[in-house]
Enzyme design. Structure first.
Site, PDB file in Angstrom:
ATOM      1  N   HIS A 105     -90.894  -2.693 -51.198  1.00  0.00           N
ATOM      2  CA  HIS A 105     -92.348  -2.825 -51.193  1.00  0.00           C
ATOM      3  C   HIS A 105     -93.025  -1.948 -52.244  1.00  0.00           C
ATOM      4  O   HIS A 105     -93.952  -2.392 -52.917  1.00  0.00           O
ATOM      5  CB  HIS A 105     -92.863  -2.433 -49.801  1.00  0.00           C
TER       6      HIS A 105
ATOM      7  N   SER B 280     -99.876  -3.451 -51.819  1.00  0.00           N
ATOM      8  CA  SER B 280     -99.981  -3.516 -50.366  1.00  0.00           C
ATOM      9  C   SER B 280    -101.373  -4.005 -49.977  1.00  0.00           C
ATOM     10  O   SER B 280    -101.797  -5.072 -50.428  1.00  0.00           O
ATOM     11  CB  SER B 280     -99.627  -2.158 -49.766  1.00  0.00           C
TER      12      SER B 280
ATOM     13  N   ASP C 137     -88.619  -6.599 -49.423  1.00  0.00           N
ATOM     14  CA  ASP C 137     -89.783  -5.883 -48.891  1.00  0.00           C
ATOM     15  C   ASP C 137     -89.678  -5.811 -47.364  1.00  0.00           C
ATOM     16  O   ASP C 137     -89.561  -6.837 -46.690  1.00  0.00           O
ATOM     17  CB  ASP C 137     -91.053  -6.641 -49.297  1.00  0.00           C
TER      18      ASP C 137
END
Length: 444
Positions: free
Chosen positions: A387, A259, A353
């Site tokens: 994600h 991230s 994601d």
């Protein structure tokens, strides 16, 4: 700490209701091979015998994490003609997953509160304990005494790994040193908007021979409470600290981030020449959210447009379209000039994601590298993965609280596909790091 079980002699865990114990005359037994204790990222073989021929049974796995959150999974099986089950060969007929999935009971563990994520903060002194129970018949909510049960202790540090809190200069984090004299590849490990220092991936990397620094950059100790103004010199200080460790293979180190941590490792590799291998998991090709300063350079933070957020059930939001496109004219100063890097990149993409448009960001990054004649990259893409791609066997997290959004955020992915992606990805991460860090030693 975890001590590897080297033979089947320790495979039977003798506690009430567990392996080789009898319930009121029942003769079923459940056990794990090669043993009841292992590293969290290691597979085990679940076996049951003493059942009736073709008996239908429900297998249930459960654990409670450090915060008291409970996770469980259920799968329906049928014994063979000898009254035996071997999850490496026996298919699940229904439940949380179907088909022959030796570790399905583990990766399908689902939180009782659907908005919780599995947390392991104490990686050094206690494992996560997964209890596996066998019940007669097929039931989505099995009750009563199990026919047999066993417990798997899943540890995060192998024998001999040392955990050392780091508070040197400005650096705040935790260092994990493998046993032995080394030298070992050095790796900096970072997470994203969760803040603090996340240790589980770093401790597992150290258990596989990487001297790893789990690095905090906000929300920890005396670090800032946010990441809206970061300076890359802080990360350069961490790189030099790791490089100077007597057991680290030089001259360069690696970096892995997920991230926000993903775009940070790309910036580190671009501007800090001693970062030789960068793994960006669900990251962006631009500096995101806050400004990043390095000497006389400032990369502004790529902005977001909250009007593009979509509200789902239970106040969960899908923010996958809120981050602006780095290639729009007004955002071009945010783009990380990856073509300046001499190190190597691994872009990891979950195609479902729901946090960022990771596929687009990776595509743009690779196009920029190609346009500049660079071939120092690899990409791994996983359909139906979200994600939060973690080390293998971490339970799939559908949604959880997001620090910046102030609400639960949808992470994306489908449980089975996401979990199998993690199983595929974890050894490839280690291979990539070894490829670009261990070869330094042979070139000296």
């Amino acid at each position: 700490m975890f001590v590897a079980a080297g033979s089947l002699a320790v495979r039977f865990l003798r506690i009430p209701g567990c392996s080789r114990c009898r319930w009121a005359g029942m003769s079923a037994s459940a056990w794990l091979e090669p043993g009841a204790k292992c590293l969290f990222d290691e597979p085990v073989r679940v076996r049951v015998n003493g059942l009736s021929a073709l008996q239908q049974v429900t297998l249930k796995a459960s654990l409670t994490d450090e915060k008291g959150e409970t996770f469980s999974s259920v799968a329906f099986y049928q014994a063979d003609k000898r009254g035996e089950l071997d999850l490496s060969r026996s298919p699940s007929l229904d439940g949380y997953y179907t088909g022959t999935e030796p570790m399905g009971l583990f990766w399908s563990l689902t939180p009782a509160n659907p908005l919780k994520r599995l947390v392991k903060k104490d990686v050094a002194t206690s494992p996560l304990r997964v209890r596996i129970e066998v019940f007669d018949g097929h039931s989505g909510d099995p009750q009563g005494l199990p026919l047999a049960a066993c417990v798997n202790e899943r540890w995060f540090m192998s024998k001999g790994v040392t955990r050392i809190p780091v508070r040197k200069g400005r650096i705040r984090g935790v260092l994990f040193v493998p046993p032995g004299n080394g030298p070992f590849p050095g790796v900096i490990d970072m997470y994203g908007s969760v803040g603090g220092v996340v240790e589980h991936r770093a401790s597992l990397l150290a258990s596989h021979g990487f001297l790893t620094l789990a690095l905090g950059y906000f929300g920890f100790d005396d670090l800032p409470n946010h990441f809206l103004n970061l300076d890359l010199e802080y990360f350069e200080e961490a790189v030099n600290f790791l490089r100077q460790h007597s057991k680290v293979t030089g001259p360069g180190v690696g970096a892995i981030g997920i991230s926000k941590g993903g775009d940070l490792v790309l910036s580190m590799t671009t501007f800090i020449p001693h970062v030789r291998a960068a793994i960006s998991i669900g990251g962006c090709n631009a500096n995101t959210l806050g400004n990043l300063h390095y000497r006389n350079i400032t990369l502004p933070g790529l902005g977001i447009s909250l009007d593009r957020a979509r509200f789902l059930e239970s106040n969960i939001i899908d923010i996958s379209e809120t981050t602006n496109n780095p290639r729009d004219e007004e955002n071009k100063d945010c783009i990380i000039p990856l073509e300046k890097a001499e190190g190597h990149f691994l872009f990891v993409v979950g195609e479902d994601d729901k946090n960022w448009n990771t596929s687009l960001f990776a595509q743009q990054a690779i196009e920029r590298l190609k346009e500049n004649g660079k071939e120092n990259y690899e990409i791994l893409t996983y359909p139906k993965a979200g994600h939060l791609l973690e080390p293998c066997y971490f339970p799939f997290c559908y949604a959880s609280f997001h620090q910046l959004a102030g609400l639960p955020v949808l992470w994306g992915g489908e449980m089975k596909e996401h979990s199998l992606a993690q199983i595929d990805l974890w050894p490839k991460i280690q291979m990539f790091l070894r490829k670009h860090l261990e070869k330094q030693q042979s070139q000296l």
